[in-house]
Write a protein that holds these residues in place. Structure first.
Motif, PDB file in Angstrom:
ATOM      1  N   VAL A  90     -19.780   2.136   6.676  1.00 53.52           N
ATOM      2  CA  VAL A  90     -20.843   2.695   7.346  1.00 53.52           C
ATOM      3  C   VAL A  90     -20.475   2.718   8.827  1.00 53.52           C
ATOM      4  O   VAL A  90     -20.669   3.875   9.497  1.00 53.52           O
ATOM      5  N   ALA A  91     -19.973   1.716   9.374  1.00 61.62           N
ATOM      6  CA  ALA A  91     -19.475   1.708  10.973  1.00 61.62           C
ATOM      7  C   ALA A  91     -18.595   2.902  11.036  1.00 61.62           C
ATOM      8  O   ALA A  91     -18.497   3.574  12.115  1.00 61.62           O
ATOM      9  N   ARG A  92     -17.508   2.936  10.106  1.00 57.39           N
ATOM     10  CA  ARG A  92     -16.375   3.714  10.328  1.00 57.39           C
ATOM     11  C   ARG A  92     -16.715   5.294  10.443  1.00 57.39           C
ATOM     12  O   ARG A  92     -16.465   6.032  11.224  1.00 57.39           O
ATOM     13  N   ARG A  93     -18.036   5.591   9.456  1.00 61.26           N
ATOM     14  CA  ARG A  93     -18.485   7.022   9.546  1.00 61.26           C
ATOM     15  C   ARG A  93     -19.178   7.329  10.628  1.00 61.26           C
ATOM     16  O   ARG A  93     -19.346   8.470  11.037  1.00 61.26           O
ATOM     17  N   CYS A  94     -20.191   6.253  11.115  1.00 64.63           N
ATOM     18  CA  CYS A  94     -20.790   6.491  12.311  1.00 64.63           C
ATOM     19  C   CYS A  94     -19.967   6.751  13.493  1.00 64.63           C
ATOM     20  O   CYS A  94     -20.517   7.388  14.178  1.00 64.63           O
ATOM     21  N   HIS A  95     -18.942   5.963  13.401  1.00 61.33           N
ATOM     22  CA  HIS A  95     -18.006   6.144  14.625  1.00 61.33           C
ATOM     23  C   HIS A  95     -17.599   7.563  14.898  1.00 61.33           C
ATOM     24  O   HIS A  95     -17.206   7.984  15.959  1.00 61.33           O
ATOM     25  N   THR A  96     -17.810   8.371  13.933  1.00 55.38           N
ATOM     26  CA  THR A  96     -16.934   9.637  14.003  1.00 55.38           C
ATOM     27  C   THR A  96     -17.975  10.718  15.016  1.00 55.38           C
ATOM     28  O   THR A  96     -17.524  11.836  15.498  1.00 55.38           O
ATOM     29  N   VAL A  97     -19.005  10.336  15.174  1.00 52.95           N
ATOM     30  CA  VAL A  97     -19.894  11.067  15.930  1.00 52.95           C
ATOM     31  C   VAL A  97     -20.108  10.504  17.460  1.00 52.95           C
ATOM     32  O   VAL A  97     -20.612  11.141  18.340  1.00 52.95           O
ATOM     33  N   ILE A  98     -19.350   9.335  17.729  1.00 54.09           N
ATOM     34  CA  ILE A  98     -19.343   8.942  19.157  1.00 54.09           C
ATOM     35  C   ILE A  98     -18.258   9.601  19.662  1.00 54.09           C
ATOM     36  O   ILE A  98     -16.980   9.434  19.595  1.00 54.09           O
ATOM     37  N   PRO A  99     -18.690  10.280  21.173  1.00 54.24           N
ATOM     38  CA  PRO A  99     -17.324  10.858  21.723  1.00 54.24           C
ATOM     39  C   PRO A  99     -16.360   9.970  22.233  1.00 54.24           C
ATOM     40  O   PRO A  99     -16.964   8.686  22.605  1.00 54.24           O
ATOM     41  N   ARG A 100     -15.172  10.361  22.469  1.00 53.35           N
ATOM     42  CA  ARG A 100     -14.197   9.409  22.876  1.00 53.35           C
ATOM     43  C   ARG A 100     -14.340   9.020  23.986  1.00 53.35           C
ATOM     44  O   ARG A 100     -14.142   7.744  24.537  1.00 53.35           O
TER      45      ARG A 100
ATOM     46  N   ALA B  76     -25.552   3.536  17.445  1.00 49.86           N
ATOM     47  CA  ALA B  76     -25.053   4.578  18.449  1.00 49.86           C
ATOM     48  C   ALA B  76     -25.696   6.007  17.907  1.00 49.86           C
ATOM     49  O   ALA B  76     -25.428   6.914  18.606  1.00 49.86           O
ATOM     50  N   VAL B  77     -25.560   6.050  16.460  1.00 49.45           N
ATOM     51  CA  VAL B  77     -26.217   7.299  15.976  1.00 49.45           C
ATOM     52  C   VAL B  77     -27.438   8.098  16.770  1.00 49.45           C
ATOM     53  O   VAL B  77     -27.509   9.253  16.791  1.00 49.45           O
ATOM     54  N   THR B  78     -28.220   7.047  17.034  1.00 49.24           N
ATOM     55  CA  THR B  78     -29.476   7.552  17.703  1.00 49.24           C
ATOM     56  C   THR B  78     -29.254   8.504  19.121  1.00 49.24           C
ATOM     57  O   THR B  78     -30.092   9.102  19.461  1.00 49.24           O
ATOM     58  N   TYR B  79     -27.894   8.202  19.699  1.00 48.25           N
ATOM     59  CA  TYR B  79     -27.654   8.962  20.782  1.00 48.25           C
ATOM     60  C   TYR B  79     -26.927  10.146  20.675  1.00 48.25           C
ATOM     61  O   TYR B  79     -26.766  11.010  21.527  1.00 48.25           O
TER      62      TYR B  79
END
Length: 276
Positions: free
Chosen positions: A254-264, A10-13
């Motif tokens: 990795v997933a935990r850090r990537c999750h920080t840019v995903i809007p709630r 999801a970082v791509t979005y």
């Protein structure tokens, strides 16, 4: 496992570096980058295959983007941009992790992705056919993307088998755990289409007359989610329990850090990340 590889994809979005990579090849504006990047493995396609494969978008919204985006960037340019942006985003989140950690995660993710079932799974198949990345982060992102789209194809199949159309699915989710204010414009459906979908859900007894979810609807939708999970099991059965658990451990930070840019309120529907 989905909650571990989905944020990586999801970082791509959502990551600014991914957005910048699309803009660098002429894909300015969020939706141009989204449709071009996600559809690029299909080649210079027109709207109908993407309407079918992406499922949740109003057809008119897809048609505004495709095929016109290919006049701005070719599918090959879009593919390079999405991988470049994703790798740059992942580099920001993983710089503290040892190279051996990332290489092992890439090996295991690729081993799982190599066992996706491609029959009847268009997005999973076209992503599985792309060449593997040269370096660990590129390999991680591409394998996570293949697994993600493979699972998504199975989810669409389960929704279709349950007799649900795209706007009904969105209307149902927005009466349970999502926001109509966010999802309706993000998927391009009109008020009339949305209202009609809710009326159909009332007729199916998934919603009450007051538009509250019923136990019948909740049970039926849980069955869809369970069917999705069953259809996604193949790669993990092939990988085996021990290696799957090891991959989960490697992907956790990795997933935990990537999750920080995903809007709630993102449409992905991931559970909220818990901080340590």
């Amino acid at each position: 496992m989905w909650t571990h590889f989905e944020p990586v994809h999801a970082v791509t979005y959502f990551h600014p570096r991914a957005r910048a990579a699309y803009e660098a090849v002429g894909l300015r504006g969020y939706w141009r980058g989204y449709f071009a990047g996600r559809a690029a493995p299909l080649g210079p396609t027109d709207a109908p295959p993407v309407i079918a494969a992406f499922f949740s978008f109003a057809p008119r919204m897809v048609a505004r983007a495709l095929p016109s985006v290919w006049r701005l960037a070719t599918p090959q340019e879009a593919l390079r941009a999405r991988l470049t942006g994703a790798v740059q985003a992942l580099a920001e989140f993983t710089y503290e992790l040892p190279e051996a950690h990332l290489a092992e995660a890439a090996d295991l993710l690729e081993a799982a992705a190599a066992r996706v079932e491609i029959a009847g799974r268009v997005l999973g198949a076209v992503n599985a056919a792309l060449p593997a990345g040269e370096y660990p982060l590129a390999r991680i992102w591409q394998a996570a993307t293949t697994l993600r789209e493979h699972r998504g194809d199975g989810h669409v199949a389960a929704l279709v088998a349950a007799g649900l159309d795209p706007v009904e699915v969105l209307a149902w989710r927005c009466r349970t755990d999502q926001s109509r204010e966010f999802h309706q414009p993000a998927r391009g459906w009109t008020d009339e289409e949305w209202t009609a979908a809710e009326e159909r859900l009332v007729e199916r007894r998934w919603l009450t007359a007051d538009r509250e979810p019923t136990e019948q609807g909740s049970t039926a939708f849980r069955a869809v989610e369970e069917a999705t999970d069953r259809a996604a099991l193949g790669p993990w059965r092939a990988l085996g329990a021990e290696r799957t658990e090891r991959l989960r451990e490697l992907l956790e930070p990795v997933a935990r850090r990537c999750h920080t840019v995903i809007p709630r309120q993102s449409p992905i529907g991931l559970p909220v990340a818990q901080s340590n």
